[in-house]
Write a protein that holds these residues in place. Structure first.
Motif, short mmCIF file in Angstrom:
data_model
loop_
_atom_site.label_atom_id
_atom_site.label_comp_id
_atom_site.label_asym_id
_atom_site.label_seq_id
_atom_site.Cartn_x
_atom_site.Cartn_y
_atom_site.Cartn_z
N SER A 91 75.31 63.25 48.81
CA SER A 91 73.97 63.26 49.38
C SER A 91 72.91 63.56 48.33
O SER A 91 71.84 62.94 48.32
N ARG A 92 73.21 64.49 47.44
CA ARG A 92 72.25 64.82 46.38
C ARG A 92 71.95 63.61 45.49
O ARG A 92 70.82 63.40 45.08
N LEU A 118 69.79 61.28 47.52
CA LEU A 118 68.44 61.85 47.63
C LEU A 118 67.62 61.51 46.40
O LEU A 118 66.44 61.14 46.51
N GLN A 166 64.16 59.45 46.57
CA GLN A 166 62.90 59.99 46.05
C GLN A 166 62.31 59.08 44.99
O GLN A 166 61.10 58.85 44.98
N ALA A 177 65.31 59.87 52.47
CA ALA A 177 65.30 61.24 51.96
C ALA A 177 65.44 62.24 53.10
O ALA A 177 66.20 63.21 52.99
N SER A 201 68.60 64.66 53.49
CA SER A 201 68.35 66.11 53.47
C SER A 201 68.96 66.78 54.69
O SER A 201 69.57 67.85 54.57
N ASP A 202 68.81 66.15 55.84
CA ASP A 202 69.43 66.69 57.06
C ASP A 202 70.94 66.73 56.93
O ASP A 202 71.59 67.70 57.33
N ARG A 240 72.04 69.66 54.69
CA ARG A 240 71.94 70.95 55.38
C ARG A 240 73.12 71.16 56.31
O ARG A 240 73.75 72.23 56.32
#
Length: 156
Positions: free
Chosen positions: A118-119, A122, A126, A134, A138-139, A142
């Motif tokens: 995910s990173r 992301l 971005q 994004a 991000s969800d 988390r």
């Protein structure tokens, strides 16, 4: 159908979709692994783990749909076969039925891998000014960070 024009450069859109394909593959592989462990867990923590794994695979079922639909929104075909997922996923299949403690460890590592994937997505989102991807990613981060923490907490 008209050409897609959502304000994201085509090259960025395709890079983002490729990243999302990897995220989808990791998420689907983790879904299958979690469902397998839900069915096959045994031992003194059976009920607790059986129910926890069920909550996790239900959440992952929704996640894979959301990720696949985001790929389609970017006008790219979503991968949808075991063969494609195996090629794209950073999470490897598990042979046999591990003991419950190993199940927890494998799922923890799986959720942590989804966070790492995910990173990467992301960063692509971005860079491509793709706020929708994004937000989705991000969800996902988390949720997987929290799930890996909960899994680790069962091993203390």
């Amino acid at each position: 159908m008209t050409t897609i024009n959502i304000g994201i450069d085509e090259a960025d859109r395709l890079k983002i979709a490729d990243g999302l394909k990897a995220l989808l593959a990791d998420s689907y592989t983790l879904y299958l692994q979690t469902h397998n462990f839900h069915w096959n867990v045994t031992g003194p923590q059976f009920r607790e783990l059986h129910l926890m794994f069920e909550e996790q695979y239900i959440e992952l079922a929704t996640a894979v749909d959301d990720i696949a639909e985001r790929i389609r929104t970017l006008d790219v075909a979503a991968p949808a076969t075991y063969k494609e997922f195996a090629k794209l996923s950073s999470i490897k299949e598990v042979e046999g039925v591990p003991a419950s403690a190993e199940m927890i460890d494998l799922l923890t590592k799986g959720h942590e891998q989804v966070v790492k994937t995910s990173r990467e997505v992301l960063k692509l989102a971005q860079a491509g000014d793709d706020e929708s991807t994004a937000a989705l990613v991000s969800d996902r981060m988390r949720i997987h960070e929290k799930t890996s923490w909960m899994l680790r907490a069962t091993r203390k």
